[in-house]
Design an enzyme around this catalytic site. Structure first.
Site, PDB file in Angstrom:
ATOM      1  CB  SER A 200    -104.592  14.503  34.921  1.00  0.00           C
ATOM      2  OG  SER A 200    -105.606  13.496  34.344  1.00  0.00           O
ATOM      3  CD  GLU A 321    -108.436  16.629  41.298  1.00  0.00           C
ATOM      4  OE1 GLU A 321    -108.773  16.612  40.097  1.00  0.00           O
ATOM      5  OE2 GLU A 321    -107.398  16.759  41.844  1.00  0.00           O
ATOM      6  CG  HIS A 385    -108.989  16.320  36.820  1.00  0.00           C
ATOM      7  ND1 HIS A 385    -108.172  15.983  37.654  1.00  0.00           N
ATOM      8  CD2 HIS A 385    -108.383  15.605  35.478  1.00  0.00           C
ATOM      9  CE1 HIS A 385    -107.138  15.279  37.007  1.00  0.00           C
ATOM     10  NE2 HIS A 385    -107.521  15.078  35.768  1.00  0.00           N
TER      11      HIS A 385
END
Length: 471
Positions: A200, A321, A385
């Protein structure tokens, strides 16, 4: 917003000829003796936790670049994790998401408490027994793992008038890499085989460093999970060109006057009062600043100029995600969530890969598709995610129920692939059956029928770079 939730930044190091001390829990470094321990639950792993790698960024050092902490006379009792850098707990965030207690209970992704401004420490996990060769720094008994803390939000990216450096959090990460290069040999690691790994915002940060220090990247490869330097600027770069946010924090805490006076005054304020103000004012945002030295506004131009580290990279995204956010799956509308995922995460991964390909850089591409119930609850299904992280670290069974046998197979395969890359970033994955992007292929990881499935890159990238509303 999503990139403010997960800022995992890890360093993976590799392996060559080595000599571990006769007392492997007492390691002499340039900064003094580090005293580690072995936990009975993992008897084959030496742990060195909470090791300071720079001076504490407190008091008059708040908002200054990291400075080396050399004190050879001092011994560090490295038996407990250091405190986390000040952050806004995700439990206070809205709308509900998979990372919060009201969004499925998946709080393992984020620390609930134990914050401190004195937080610039790193952690080292190394095999308990000597190896004949120095280890890459990443899994099993054949590598070393190092995790590095860094400053974030206003403490790491203040964007304040009167400060010379605004991207302090990235400089913290660079300082951590420099510490590893200088000292990892004493732990059995090979300073010539270091691999960076970020997820990320951590992946974006690791990619930023490819450009900021392209002539001396330290790393021999990088793993970028769910983020690159090309991620949409609205979520990765500050747009506060007038530097009003810092001035507003100063004013609300009674620190007026010119810029220098505001900074001096705020250095006397507690970090708790500053962080509390940010938690109460969601509009106050502190992100990296394009300064044309550490962070650039135009990375396409940096590629064109050849100003990028010439190291192999793994670039990957997850299939769903944005299933992590309720607001993007209204009424279970996964197609809307996936459209935004494709237009952001997948599109920028594709663009980054193509830019790298144009300048002859080796890139391995993946998409993670795993959907396991002990990681992905019914409200937030699929490979959202961060869902891959428990499998990569081998901790999936410690979440919300035991892993399935197939989940264990996927987990071990992911770890083997990451280790193969750490051992040989250029060819390790090729030897493991994963061809680079230049061969016209990518892989799906954790699919329903096989842990690793090779696909044509066009199946992954075609049509993903389309506009999508983010609302």
């Amino acid at each position: 917003m999503l990139l403010r939730l997960c800022t995992v930044a890890l360093v993976a190091v590799a392996h060559g000829a080595v000599s571990i001390s006769a007392h492997p829990l007492k390691v002499e470094t340039e900064c003094g003796m580090i005293l580690g321990f072995i936990n009975t639950s993992t008897p084959d792993v030496r742990q060195f936790l909470g090791v300071p790698f720079v001076l504490p960024p407190t008091g008059c050092r708040r908002w200054l670049p990291p400075a080396a902490n050399y004190n050879p006379a001092a011994a560090v009792n490295a038996t407990n994790f250091g405190l986390s850098c000040p952050q806004i707990p995700l439990s206070a965030s809205t709308p509900p998401n998979v990372f919060t207690s009201d969004g499925g209970g998946q709080t393992e992704f984020f620390p609930r408490q134990n914050f401190s401004e004195d937080c610039l420490t790193l952690n080292i996990w190394a095999p308990a027994h000597p190896h004949a060769t120095a280890l890459p720094v990443i899994r099993t008994q054949a590598h070393i793992v190092v995790s590095v803390n860094f400053r974030s939000n206003i403490f790491g990216f203040p964007n304040a008038a009167g400060l010379g450096e605004q991207n302090l959090g990235l400089l913290d990460q660079r300082a951590g890499l420099e510490w590893v290069r200088a000292n990892i040999g004493a732990f059995g690691g090979d300073p010539a085989r270091i691999v960076a790994w970020g997820q990320s915002a951590g992946a974006i940060a690791a990619d930023y460093l490819h450009f900021a220090f392209h002539d001396d990247p330290i790393v021999q490869g990088s793993i970028l999970d769910s983020g690159t330097a090309l991620f949409p600027q609205s979520t990765r770069l500050s747009n506060d060109t007038a530097q009003r946010n810092f001035a507003q924090v100063a004013a609300q805490l009674g620190c007026g006057g010119v810029a220098a006076a505001q900074i001096d005054c705020l250095r006397d304020a507690s970090w708790e009062s500053i962080e509390g103000l940010l938690a109460a004012n969601a509009s106050l945002s502190f992100l990296p600043v394009a300064d044309s030295r550490v962070v650039f506004a135009n990375y396409t131009a940096q590629y064109a100029a050849g100003a990028v580290a010439r190291v192999p990279v793994i670039i990957g995204t997850n299939q769903h995600e944005l299933n992590a956010l309720d607001e993007l799956v209204p009424g279970g509308n996964e197609s809307h969530s996936d459209a935004v995922t494709n237009a952001t995460f997948l599109c920028t991964a594709a663009e980054t890969t193509q830019l790298r390909q144009a300048v002859g850089l080796t890139t391995y591409r993946y998409r993670y598709d795993g959907n396991f119930t002990n990681i992905s609850p019914p409200t937030f299904p699929g490979a959202y995610h961060g869902a891959e992280l428990p499998l990569i670290f081998g901790t999936a069974g410690q979440y919300h129920g035991a892993s399935t046998p197939y989940e264990d197979v996927v987990s071990m395969k992911l770890q083997d692939l990451w280790l193969a890359f750490a051992q040989d970033p250029q060819n390790g994955l090729l030897a493991a059956g994963w061809a680079p992007y230049g061969a016209g292929v990518a892989v799906l990881l954790g699919d329903t029928d096989t842990p690793v499935k090779q696909i044509d890159v066009h199946e992954l990238d075609d049509g993903v770079c389309v506009s999508a509303a983010l609302g």
